[in-house]
Design a protein around this motif. Structure first.
Motif, PDB file in Angstrom:
ATOM      1  N   ALA A 271       0.840  -1.191   0.000  1.00 57.68           N
ATOM      2  CA  ALA A 271       0.000   0.000   0.000  1.00 57.68           C
ATOM      3  C   ALA A 271       0.881   1.249   0.000  1.00 57.68           C
ATOM      4  O   ALA A 271       2.007   1.227   0.493  1.00 57.68           O
ATOM      5  CB  ALA A 271      -0.909   0.004   1.218  1.00 57.68           C
ATOM      6  N   VAL A 272       0.344   2.356  -0.532  1.00 56.85           N
ATOM      7  CA  VAL A 272       1.134   3.579  -0.680  1.00 56.85           C
ATOM      8  C   VAL A 272       0.355   4.794  -0.194  1.00 56.85           C
ATOM      9  O   VAL A 272      -0.814   4.987  -0.557  1.00 56.85           O
ATOM     10  CB  VAL A 272       1.542   3.801  -2.156  1.00 56.85           C
ATOM     11  N   VAL A 273       1.020   5.606   0.616  1.00 59.93           N
ATOM     12  CA  VAL A 273       0.549   6.951   0.933  1.00 59.93           C
ATOM     13  C   VAL A 273       1.542   7.917   0.307  1.00 59.93           C
ATOM     14  O   VAL A 273       2.751   7.801   0.536  1.00 59.93           O
ATOM     15  CB  VAL A 273       0.466   7.189   2.450  1.00 59.93           C
ATOM     16  N   ALA A 274       1.048   8.845  -0.507  1.00 58.71           N
ATOM     17  CA  ALA A 274       1.948   9.731  -1.246  1.00 58.71           C
ATOM     18  C   ALA A 274       1.404  11.152  -1.274  1.00 58.71           C
ATOM     19  O   ALA A 274       0.199  11.379  -1.115  1.00 58.71           O
ATOM     20  CB  ALA A 274       2.135   9.230  -2.679  1.00 58.71           C
ATOM     21  N   SER A 275       2.313  12.097  -1.495  1.00 56.87           N
ATOM     22  CA  SER A 275       1.906  13.465  -1.772  1.00 56.87           C
ATOM     23  C   SER A 275       1.395  13.525  -3.209  1.00 56.87           C
ATOM     24  O   SER A 275       1.471  12.546  -3.955  1.00 56.87           O
ATOM     25  CB  SER A 275       3.085  14.411  -1.590  1.00 56.87           C
ATOM     26  N   ASP A 276       0.889  14.683  -3.602  1.00 53.20           N
ATOM     27  CA  ASP A 276       0.443  14.835  -4.983  1.00 53.20           C
ATOM     28  C   ASP A 276       1.526  15.415  -5.873  1.00 53.20           C
ATOM     29  O   ASP A 276       1.249  15.951  -6.947  1.00 53.20           O
ATOM     30  CB  ASP A 276      -0.832  15.682  -5.060  1.00 53.20           C
ATOM     31  N   ALA A 277       2.794  15.290  -5.449  1.00 50.98           N
ATOM     32  CA  ALA A 277       3.910  15.718  -6.290  1.00 50.98           C
ATOM     33  C   ALA A 277       4.051  14.756  -7.468  1.00 50.98           C
ATOM     34  O   ALA A 277       3.585  13.619  -7.427  1.00 50.98           O
ATOM     35  CB  ALA A 277       5.205  15.746  -5.485  1.00 50.98           C
ATOM     36  N   GLY A 278       4.723  15.230  -8.522  1.00 48.29           N
ATOM     37  CA  GLY A 278       4.966  14.375  -9.671  1.00 48.29           C
ATOM     38  C   GLY A 278       3.675  13.807 -10.221  1.00 48.29           C
ATOM     39  O   GLY A 278       2.648  14.478 -10.301  1.00 48.29           O
ATOM     40  N   ALA A 279       3.724  12.539 -10.592  1.00 52.91           N
ATOM     41  CA  ALA A 279       2.543  11.860 -11.127  1.00 52.91           C
ATOM     42  C   ALA A 279       1.898  10.966 -10.085  1.00 52.91           C
ATOM     43  O   ALA A 279       1.080  10.103 -10.418  1.00 52.91           O
ATOM     44  CB  ALA A 279       2.938  11.033 -12.355  1.00 52.91           C
ATOM     45  N   TYR A 280       2.242  11.152  -8.821  1.00 46.46           N
ATOM     46  CA  TYR A 280       1.749  10.249  -7.778  1.00 46.46           C
ATOM     47  C   TYR A 280       0.223  10.137  -7.776  1.00 46.46           C
ATOM     48  O   TYR A 280      -0.335   9.052  -7.588  1.00 46.46           O
ATOM     49  CB  TYR A 280       2.229  10.705  -6.403  1.00 46.46           C
ATOM     50  N   ALA A 281      -0.460  11.262  -7.952  1.00 44.95           N
ATOM     51  CA  ALA A 281      -1.926  11.242  -7.889  1.00 44.95           C
ATOM     52  C   ALA A 281      -2.533  10.422  -9.014  1.00 44.95           C
ATOM     53  O   ALA A 281      -3.666   9.938  -8.898  1.00 44.95           O
ATOM     54  CB  ALA A 281      -2.472  12.670  -7.926  1.00 44.95           C
ATOM     55  N   GLU A 282      -1.803  10.263 -10.116  1.00 43.91           N
ATOM     56  CA  GLU A 282      -2.294   9.477 -11.245  1.00 43.91           C
ATOM     57  C   GLU A 282      -2.078   7.987 -11.037  1.00 43.91           C
ATOM     58  O   GLU A 282      -2.551   7.166 -11.822  1.00 43.91           O
ATOM     59  CB  GLU A 282      -1.617   9.930 -12.539  1.00 43.91           C
ATOM     60  N   MET A 283      -1.319   7.615  -9.999  1.00 44.14           N
ATOM     61  CA  MET A 283      -0.971   6.213  -9.773  1.00 44.14           C
ATOM     62  C   MET A 283      -1.867   5.527  -8.745  1.00 44.14           C
ATOM     63  O   MET A 283      -1.945   4.302  -8.718  1.00 44.14           O
ATOM     64  CB  MET A 283       0.474   6.120  -9.251  1.00 44.14           C
ATOM     65  N   ILE A 284      -2.506   6.289  -7.873  1.00 39.91           N
ATOM     66  CA  ILE A 284      -3.133   5.740  -6.673  1.00 39.91           C
ATOM     67  C   ILE A 284      -4.637   5.926  -6.728  1.00 39.91           C
ATOM     68  O   ILE A 284      -5.131   7.005  -7.068  1.00 39.91           O
ATOM     69  CB  ILE A 284      -2.552   6.422  -5.416  1.00 39.91           C
ATOM     70  N   ILE A 285      -5.392   4.876  -6.405  1.00 37.79           N
ATOM     71  CA  ILE A 285      -6.834   4.985  -6.261  1.00 37.79           C
ATOM     72  C   ILE A 285      -7.123   5.318  -4.797  1.00 37.79           C
ATOM     73  O   ILE A 285      -6.877   4.509  -3.901  1.00 37.79           O
ATOM     74  CB  ILE A 285      -7.544   3.678  -6.655  1.00 37.79           C
ATOM     75  N   GLU A 286      -7.607   6.517  -4.585  1.00 34.20           N
ATOM     76  CA  GLU A 286      -7.790   7.025  -3.224  1.00 34.20           C
ATOM     77  C   GLU A 286      -8.660   6.085  -2.392  1.00 34.20           C
ATOM     78  O   GLU A 286      -9.763   5.699  -2.790  1.00 34.20           O
ATOM     79  CB  GLU A 286      -8.447   8.416  -3.276  1.00 34.20           C
ATOM     80  N   GLY A 287      -8.119   5.693  -1.239  1.00 31.36           N
ATOM     81  CA  GLY A 287      -8.841   4.848  -0.320  1.00 31.36           C
ATOM     82  C   GLY A 287      -8.819   3.376  -0.645  1.00 31.36           C
ATOM     83  O   GLY A 287      -9.209   2.553   0.187  1.00 31.36           O
ATOM     84  N   GLU A 288      -8.395   3.011  -1.852  1.00 30.29           N
ATOM     85  CA  GLU A 288      -8.377   1.598  -2.253  1.00 30.29           C
ATOM     86  C   GLU A 288      -6.966   1.034  -2.315  1.00 30.29           C
ATOM     87  O   GLU A 288      -6.678  -0.015  -1.752  1.00 30.29           O
ATOM     88  CB  GLU A 288      -9.072   1.419  -3.596  1.00 30.29           C
ATOM     89  N   THR A 289      -6.075   1.725  -3.036  1.00 30.85           N
ATOM     90  CA  THR A 289      -4.684   1.262  -3.109  1.00 30.85           C
ATOM     91  C   THR A 289      -3.780   2.093  -2.208  1.00 30.85           C
ATOM     92  O   THR A 289      -2.587   1.811  -2.108  1.00 30.85           O
ATOM     93  CB  THR A 289      -4.154   1.318  -4.553  1.00 30.85           C
ATOM     94  N   GLY A 290      -4.354   3.116  -1.589  1.00 31.27           N
ATOM     95  CA  GLY A 290      -3.573   3.995  -0.729  1.00 31.27           C
ATOM     96  C   GLY A 290      -4.252   5.342  -0.599  1.00 31.27           C
ATOM     97  O   GLY A 290      -5.473   5.438  -0.686  1.00 31.27           O
ATOM     98  N   ALA A 291      -3.447   6.389  -0.442  1.00 33.78           N
ATOM     99  CA  ALA A 291      -3.997   7.728  -0.273  1.00 33.78           C
ATOM    100  C   ALA A 291      -3.042   8.755  -0.850  1.00 33.78           C
ATOM    101  O   ALA A 291      -1.823   8.541  -0.895  1.00 33.78           O
ATOM    102  CB  ALA A 291      -4.249   8.028   1.202  1.00 33.78           C
ATOM    103  N   VAL A 292      -3.602   9.883  -1.289  1.00 34.20           N
ATOM    104  CA  VAL A 292      -2.821  11.005  -1.823  1.00 34.20           C
ATOM    105  C   VAL A 292      -3.163  12.249  -1.020  1.00 34.20           C
ATOM    106  O   VAL A 292      -4.341  12.521  -0.764  1.00 34.20           O
ATOM    107  CB  VAL A 292      -3.121  11.246  -3.317  1.00 34.20           C
ATOM    108  N   VAL A 293      -2.132  13.010  -0.638  1.00 33.72           N
ATOM    109  CA  VAL A 293      -2.336  14.222   0.154  1.00 33.72           C
ATOM    110  C   VAL A 293      -1.588  15.377  -0.507  1.00 33.72           C
ATOM    111  O   VAL A 293      -0.671  15.161  -1.298  1.00 33.72           O
ATOM    112  CB  VAL A 293      -1.832  14.039   1.601  1.00 33.72           C
ATOM    113  N   PRO A 294      -1.950  16.610  -0.211  1.00 33.86           N
ATOM    114  CA  PRO A 294      -1.230  17.751  -0.802  1.00 33.86           C
ATOM    115  C   PRO A 294       0.241  17.749  -0.394  1.00 33.86           C
ATOM    116  O   PRO A 294       0.578  17.501   0.774  1.00 33.86           O
ATOM    117  CB  PRO A 294      -1.960  18.967  -0.216  1.00 33.86           C
TER     118      PRO A 294
END
Length: 355
Positions: A271-294
Protein backbone atom coordinates in the motif's frame (compact mmCIF):
# COMPACT_ATOMS: atom_id res chain seq x y z
CA UNK A 1 33.12 -4.78 -27.48
CA UNK A 2 31.24 -2.06 -29.36
CA UNK A 3 27.95 -3.02 -30.99
CA UNK A 4 27.32 -2.40 -34.68
CA UNK A 5 25.08 0.56 -35.49
CA UNK A 6 23.62 -1.09 -38.59
CA UNK A 7 20.47 -2.37 -36.83
CA UNK A 8 20.22 0.53 -34.37
CA UNK A 9 17.35 2.95 -34.92
CA UNK A 10 17.27 4.71 -31.53
CA UNK A 11 20.04 6.33 -29.48
CA UNK A 12 19.21 7.07 -25.82
CA UNK A 13 21.89 9.45 -24.48
CA UNK A 14 22.46 9.58 -20.74
CA UNK A 15 24.77 12.44 -19.77
CA UNK A 16 24.70 12.21 -15.98
CA UNK A 17 26.88 10.07 -13.74
CA UNK A 18 24.79 10.19 -10.57
CA UNK A 19 21.73 8.04 -10.07
CA UNK A 20 18.46 9.90 -10.64
CA UNK A 21 14.86 9.19 -11.49
CA UNK A 22 15.74 9.46 -15.17
CA UNK A 23 18.50 6.89 -14.66
CA UNK A 24 16.07 4.47 -13.03
CA UNK A 25 13.69 4.88 -15.94
CA UNK A 26 16.36 4.20 -18.54
CA UNK A 27 17.71 1.17 -16.65
CA UNK A 28 14.27 -0.45 -16.63
CA UNK A 29 13.02 0.69 -20.01
CA UNK A 30 15.82 -0.13 -22.42
CA UNK A 31 15.93 -3.89 -21.71
CA UNK A 32 12.16 -4.03 -22.29
CA UNK A 33 12.53 -2.09 -25.55
CA UNK A 34 15.19 -4.56 -26.64
CA UNK A 35 12.91 -7.49 -25.74
CA UNK A 36 10.30 -5.97 -28.05
CA UNK A 37 12.79 -6.02 -30.90
CA UNK A 38 13.87 -2.37 -30.92
CA UNK A 39 17.43 -1.61 -31.95
CA UNK A 40 18.46 0.84 -29.22
CA UNK A 41 21.76 1.80 -27.60
CA UNK A 42 22.66 4.16 -24.78
CA UNK A 43 25.48 6.71 -24.92
CA UNK A 44 27.24 8.24 -21.93
CA UNK A 45 28.23 7.49 -18.32
CA UNK A 46 26.34 6.48 -15.21
CA UNK A 47 24.57 3.36 -16.43
CA UNK A 48 25.11 -0.31 -15.52
CA UNK A 49 27.42 -2.43 -17.63
CA UNK A 50 24.63 -4.75 -18.76
CA UNK A 51 22.88 -2.05 -20.81
CA UNK A 52 23.76 -2.02 -24.53
CA UNK A 53 25.97 0.96 -25.31
CA UNK A 54 27.67 2.73 -28.16
CA UNK A 55 31.08 4.35 -27.74
CA UNK A 56 31.78 8.03 -28.33
CA UNK A 57 34.17 6.95 -31.09
CA UNK A 58 31.17 5.54 -32.95
CA UNK A 59 29.45 8.93 -33.30
CA UNK A 60 30.67 9.39 -36.89
CA UNK A 61 28.78 6.20 -37.68
CA UNK A 62 25.54 8.13 -37.21
CA UNK A 63 26.10 9.79 -40.57
CA UNK A 64 25.18 6.47 -42.13
CA UNK A 65 21.53 5.50 -41.88
CA UNK A 66 20.62 2.13 -40.36
CA UNK A 67 19.85 -0.73 -42.72
CA UNK A 68 16.08 -0.66 -42.22
CA UNK A 69 15.40 3.09 -42.05
CA UNK A 70 16.49 6.45 -43.42
CA UNK A 71 17.16 7.95 -39.99
CA UNK A 72 17.59 7.27 -36.31
CA UNK A 73 15.81 8.77 -33.31
CA UNK A 74 17.87 10.62 -30.72
CA UNK A 75 15.81 10.31 -27.52
CA UNK A 76 16.88 13.03 -25.07
CA UNK A 77 15.69 13.49 -21.50
CA UNK A 78 17.88 16.42 -20.37
CA UNK A 79 18.90 19.83 -21.76
CA UNK A 80 22.47 18.79 -22.54
CA UNK A 81 21.21 15.74 -24.41
CA UNK A 82 18.87 17.91 -26.48
CA UNK A 83 21.75 20.29 -27.24
CA UNK A 84 24.06 17.53 -28.45
CA UNK A 85 21.25 16.14 -30.60
CA UNK A 86 20.73 19.56 -32.16
CA UNK A 87 24.43 19.87 -32.98
CA UNK A 88 24.53 16.41 -34.54
CA UNK A 89 21.39 17.03 -36.60
CA UNK A 90 21.74 20.69 -37.59
CA UNK A 91 25.49 21.31 -37.59
CA UNK A 92 26.86 17.92 -38.64
CA UNK A 93 23.78 17.08 -40.72
CA UNK A 94 23.39 13.59 -39.37
CA UNK A 95 20.11 11.86 -40.29
CA UNK A 96 18.50 12.13 -36.85
CA UNK A 97 15.02 12.90 -35.57
CA UNK A 98 15.03 14.46 -32.11
CA UNK A 99 12.65 13.38 -29.34
CA UNK A 100 12.50 14.87 -25.86
CA UNK A 101 10.76 13.39 -22.83
CA UNK A 102 9.73 16.00 -20.25
CA UNK A 103 8.94 15.06 -16.65
CA UNK A 104 9.33 18.52 -15.09
CA UNK A 105 6.31 20.07 -13.39
CA UNK A 106 7.34 23.68 -13.56
CA UNK A 107 7.65 26.49 -16.05
CA UNK A 108 10.70 25.87 -18.20
CA UNK A 109 13.49 28.40 -18.60
CA UNK A 110 13.74 30.36 -21.83
CA UNK A 111 16.74 28.24 -22.83
CA UNK A 112 14.87 24.98 -22.22
CA UNK A 113 11.82 26.25 -24.13
CA UNK A 114 14.10 27.10 -27.05
CA UNK A 115 15.63 23.62 -27.03
CA UNK A 116 12.20 22.00 -26.83
CA UNK A 117 10.98 24.08 -29.76
CA UNK A 118 13.71 22.52 -31.92
CA UNK A 119 12.63 18.94 -31.19
CA UNK A 120 10.81 16.88 -33.80
CA UNK A 121 8.50 15.44 -31.14
CA UNK A 122 7.94 15.79 -27.40
CA UNK A 123 6.62 13.33 -24.83
CA UNK A 124 5.31 14.25 -21.37
CA UNK A 125 5.40 11.62 -18.64
CA UNK A 126 2.04 12.74 -17.24
CA UNK A 127 -0.71 15.26 -17.84
CA UNK A 128 0.59 17.70 -15.25
CA UNK A 129 4.03 17.83 -16.88
CA UNK A 130 2.36 18.28 -20.25
CA UNK A 131 0.48 21.32 -18.98
CA UNK A 132 3.81 23.20 -18.72
CA UNK A 133 4.78 22.52 -22.33
CA UNK A 134 4.14 25.12 -25.02
CA UNK A 135 4.37 22.67 -27.91
CA UNK A 136 2.26 19.72 -29.12
CA UNK A 137 3.14 16.58 -27.18
CA UNK A 138 2.12 13.02 -26.39
CA UNK A 139 1.53 11.84 -22.83
CA UNK A 140 3.20 8.48 -22.13
CA UNK A 141 3.28 7.51 -18.47
CA UNK A 142 6.22 5.60 -17.10
CA UNK A 143 5.76 1.93 -16.34
CA UNK A 144 7.35 -0.54 -13.96
CA UNK A 145 8.94 -3.91 -14.67
CA UNK A 146 6.43 -6.37 -13.24
CA UNK A 147 8.94 -9.22 -13.32
CA UNK A 148 11.46 -7.31 -11.22
CA UNK A 149 8.93 -5.78 -8.82
CA UNK A 150 6.42 -8.30 -7.51
CA UNK A 151 4.98 -9.49 -4.20
CA UNK A 152 6.48 -12.25 -2.11
CA UNK A 153 5.27 -14.13 0.92
CA UNK A 154 5.71 -11.57 3.70
CA UNK A 155 6.67 -13.90 6.51
CA UNK A 156 9.08 -13.13 9.32
CA UNK A 157 11.82 -15.04 7.50
CA UNK A 158 11.89 -12.43 4.72
CA UNK A 159 13.10 -9.74 7.14
CA UNK A 160 16.58 -9.30 8.56
CA UNK A 161 16.80 -10.99 11.93
CA UNK A 162 16.53 -7.82 14.00
CA UNK A 163 13.33 -6.82 12.19
CA UNK A 164 11.50 -10.14 12.34
CA UNK A 165 8.02 -9.94 13.69
CA UNK A 166 7.75 -6.27 12.77
CA UNK A 167 5.34 -4.53 10.41
CA UNK A 168 7.48 -2.23 8.26
CA UNK A 169 6.67 1.19 6.89
CA UNK A 170 9.23 2.61 4.49
CA UNK A 171 10.36 5.78 2.76
CA UNK A 172 12.92 5.31 -0.04
CA UNK A 173 14.88 7.80 -2.14
CA UNK A 174 17.54 10.41 -1.65
CA UNK A 175 17.46 11.82 1.88
CA UNK A 176 16.78 15.52 1.47
CA UNK A 177 14.20 18.26 2.05
CA UNK A 178 12.78 17.98 -1.49
CA UNK A 179 11.92 14.32 -0.89
CA UNK A 180 10.06 15.12 2.32
CA UNK A 181 12.15 12.77 4.45
CA UNK A 182 11.70 15.15 7.39
CA UNK A 183 7.91 14.93 7.06
CA UNK A 184 8.10 11.14 7.19
CA UNK A 185 10.35 11.20 10.26
CA UNK A 186 8.08 13.70 12.01
CA UNK A 187 5.05 11.50 11.33
CA UNK A 188 6.85 8.41 12.59
CA UNK A 189 7.89 10.12 15.81
CA UNK A 190 4.26 11.07 16.42
CA UNK A 191 2.62 7.79 15.36
CA UNK A 192 4.96 4.92 16.25
CA UNK A 193 4.55 5.20 20.05
CA UNK A 194 0.85 4.45 19.51
CA UNK A 195 1.60 1.48 17.22
CA UNK A 196 4.28 -0.69 18.85
CA UNK A 197 4.07 -3.40 16.18
CA UNK A 198 5.39 -1.07 13.45
CA UNK A 199 8.99 -0.08 12.59
CA UNK A 200 10.04 2.53 10.01
CA UNK A 201 12.90 2.11 7.55
CA UNK A 202 14.49 4.84 5.44
CA UNK A 203 16.69 3.95 2.47
CA UNK A 204 18.53 6.26 0.11
CA UNK A 205 21.74 8.10 -0.60
CA UNK A 206 22.83 10.88 1.73
CA UNK A 207 25.00 13.21 -0.29
CA UNK A 208 27.61 15.47 1.30
CA UNK A 209 25.40 18.45 0.53
CA UNK A 210 22.53 16.99 2.52
CA UNK A 211 24.45 15.25 5.31
CA UNK A 212 23.59 18.03 7.78
CA UNK A 213 19.90 17.56 7.03
CA UNK A 214 20.21 13.81 7.67
CA UNK A 215 22.19 14.35 10.86
CA UNK A 216 19.48 16.63 12.20
CA UNK A 217 16.84 13.98 11.50
CA UNK A 218 18.88 11.33 13.31
CA UNK A 219 19.33 13.64 16.29
CA UNK A 220 15.59 14.31 16.51
CA UNK A 221 14.90 10.56 16.31
CA UNK A 222 17.42 9.90 19.08
CA UNK A 223 15.86 12.61 21.25
CA UNK A 224 12.51 10.88 20.85
CA UNK A 225 14.04 7.57 21.93
CA UNK A 226 13.10 5.90 18.64
CA UNK A 227 16.48 5.08 17.09
CA UNK A 228 15.66 1.37 17.18
CA UNK A 229 12.30 1.92 15.45
CA UNK A 230 13.20 4.47 12.78
CA UNK A 231 16.10 2.87 10.93
CA UNK A 232 18.37 4.46 8.32
CA UNK A 233 19.46 1.71 5.92
CA UNK A 234 21.63 3.88 3.69
CA UNK A 235 21.88 2.85 0.04
CA UNK A 236 21.06 -0.83 -0.28
CA UNK A 237 22.41 -3.01 -3.08
CA UNK A 238 18.96 -4.28 -4.04
CA UNK A 239 15.85 -2.32 -3.08
CA UNK A 240 13.36 -4.88 -4.44
CA UNK A 241 13.28 -7.16 -1.36
CA UNK A 242 12.71 -4.13 0.84
CA UNK A 243 9.57 -3.18 -1.08
CA UNK A 244 8.36 -6.76 -0.51
CA UNK A 245 9.07 -6.53 3.21
CA UNK A 246 6.99 -3.41 3.65
CA UNK A 247 3.33 -3.32 4.57
CA UNK A 248 3.10 0.42 3.85
CA UNK A 249 5.21 2.72 1.69
CA UNK A 250 5.25 6.52 2.03
CA UNK A 251 6.32 8.95 -0.72
CA UNK A 252 6.18 12.39 0.93
CA UNK A 253 7.99 14.42 -1.76
CA UNK A 254 7.50 18.14 -1.91
CA UNK A 255 8.18 18.08 -5.66
CA UNK A 256 8.96 15.43 -8.26
CA UNK A 257 9.29 14.98 -11.98
CA UNK A 258 7.41 11.71 -12.30
CA UNK A 259 8.48 9.49 -9.40
CA UNK A 260 8.66 5.72 -9.82
CA UNK A 261 8.85 4.55 -6.22
CA UNK A 262 5.07 4.36 -5.56
CA UNK A 263 4.67 2.19 -8.67
CA UNK A 264 7.53 -0.05 -7.56
CA UNK A 265 5.94 -0.40 -4.14
CA UNK A 266 2.47 -1.11 -5.51
CA UNK A 267 3.87 -3.64 -7.98
CA UNK A 268 5.42 -5.34 -4.95
CA UNK A 269 2.02 -5.62 -3.29
CA UNK A 270 2.50 -2.73 -0.87
CA UNK A 271 0.00 0.00 0.00
CA UNK A 272 1.13 3.58 -0.68
CA UNK A 273 0.55 6.95 0.93
CA UNK A 274 1.95 9.73 -1.25
CA UNK A 275 1.91 13.47 -1.77
CA UNK A 276 0.44 14.84 -4.98
CA UNK A 277 3.91 15.72 -6.29
CA UNK A 278 4.97 14.37 -9.67
CA UNK A 279 2.54 11.86 -11.13
CA UNK A 280 1.75 10.25 -7.78
CA UNK A 281 -1.93 11.24 -7.89
CA UNK A 282 -2.29 9.48 -11.25
CA UNK A 283 -0.97 6.21 -9.77
CA UNK A 284 -3.13 5.74 -6.67
CA UNK A 285 -6.83 4.98 -6.26
CA UNK A 286 -7.79 7.02 -3.22
CA UNK A 287 -8.84 4.85 -0.32
CA UNK A 288 -8.38 1.60 -2.25
CA UNK A 289 -4.68 1.26 -3.11
CA UNK A 290 -3.57 3.99 -0.73
CA UNK A 291 -4.00 7.73 -0.27
CA UNK A 292 -2.82 11.00 -1.82
CA UNK A 293 -2.34 14.22 0.15
CA UNK A 294 -1.23 17.75 -0.80
CA UNK A 295 2.55 18.04 -1.09
CA UNK A 296 4.10 19.57 2.03
CA UNK A 297 0.94 19.23 4.15
CA UNK A 298 2.24 17.47 7.26
CA UNK A 299 -1.05 17.02 9.10
CA UNK A 300 -2.81 15.41 6.15
CA UNK A 301 0.19 13.18 5.49
CA UNK A 302 0.26 12.05 9.14
CA UNK A 303 -3.47 11.35 9.19
CA UNK A 304 -3.35 9.39 5.93
CA UNK A 305 -0.49 7.26 7.25
CA UNK A 306 -2.36 6.68 10.50
CA UNK A 307 -5.38 5.36 8.60
CA UNK A 308 -3.23 2.67 6.97
CA UNK A 309 -1.51 1.55 10.16
CA UNK A 310 -4.37 -0.90 10.45
CA UNK A 311 -2.52 -3.97 9.11
CA UNK A 312 -5.47 -5.63 7.36
CA UNK A 313 -6.46 -2.40 5.64
CA UNK A 314 -2.88 -1.86 4.43
CA UNK A 315 -2.51 -5.44 3.21
CA UNK A 316 -5.79 -5.31 1.28
CA UNK A 317 -4.74 -2.01 -0.32
CA UNK A 318 -1.44 -3.62 -1.28
CA UNK A 319 -3.22 -6.47 -3.07
CA UNK A 320 -5.43 -4.02 -4.95
CA UNK A 321 -2.39 -1.89 -5.78
CA UNK A 322 -0.62 -4.80 -7.44
CA UNK A 323 -3.68 -5.51 -9.60
CA UNK A 324 -3.98 -1.84 -10.56
CA UNK A 325 -0.34 -1.55 -11.61
CA UNK A 326 -0.54 -4.76 -13.65
CA UNK A 327 -3.58 -3.40 -15.51
CA UNK A 328 -2.31 0.15 -16.07
CA UNK A 329 1.43 0.61 -15.52
CA UNK A 330 3.27 -2.35 -16.99
CA UNK A 331 6.60 -1.39 -18.52
CA UNK A 332 5.70 -3.04 -21.81
CA UNK A 333 2.91 -0.47 -22.31
CA UNK A 334 5.38 2.41 -22.06
CA UNK A 335 7.83 0.65 -24.40
CA UNK A 336 5.14 0.03 -27.02
CA UNK A 337 3.87 3.61 -26.86
CA UNK A 338 7.40 4.99 -27.34
CA UNK A 339 7.98 2.64 -30.26
CA UNK A 340 4.90 4.15 -31.93
CA UNK A 341 6.45 7.61 -31.54
CA UNK A 342 9.81 6.41 -32.89
CA UNK A 343 8.13 4.77 -35.89
CA UNK A 344 6.13 7.93 -36.60
CA UNK A 345 9.26 10.10 -36.56
CA UNK A 346 11.22 7.80 -38.84
CA UNK A 347 8.27 7.49 -41.18
CA UNK A 348 8.01 11.29 -41.38
CA UNK A 349 11.58 11.51 -42.63
CA UNK A 350 11.08 8.66 -45.09
CA UNK A 351 8.04 10.42 -46.55
CA UNK A 352 9.89 13.74 -46.74
CA UNK A 353 12.85 12.05 -48.45
CA UNK A 354 10.66 10.60 -51.18
CA UNK A 355 8.68 13.76 -51.88
Amino acid sequence: MAQSLDEITVIAPHFKRRLSGVTSTVIQLIPEQRRQGLGILTLGPGLPAHLPKMRWAQLPGLWKSPSAATARVWHARRNNEMLVGLILRDVFRMPLKLLFTSAAQRHHSRYTRWLISKMDAVVATNAKSGSFLKVPHTVIRHGVDLELFHPSEKTDTTNPEDLRGRLLIGCFGRVRHQKGTDLFVRAMIELLPQHPEWTAVISGRISTEHSGFADQLKAVIASAGLTDRIRFLGEVDDIKPWYQRLTLYVAPSRNEGFGLTPLEAMASGTAVVASDAGAYAEMIIEGETGAVVPAGDYEKLRDAIAAFLQPQKAKEAGRKGRDYVVANFGLEREARALCDVYDSLIQQLMVATHE
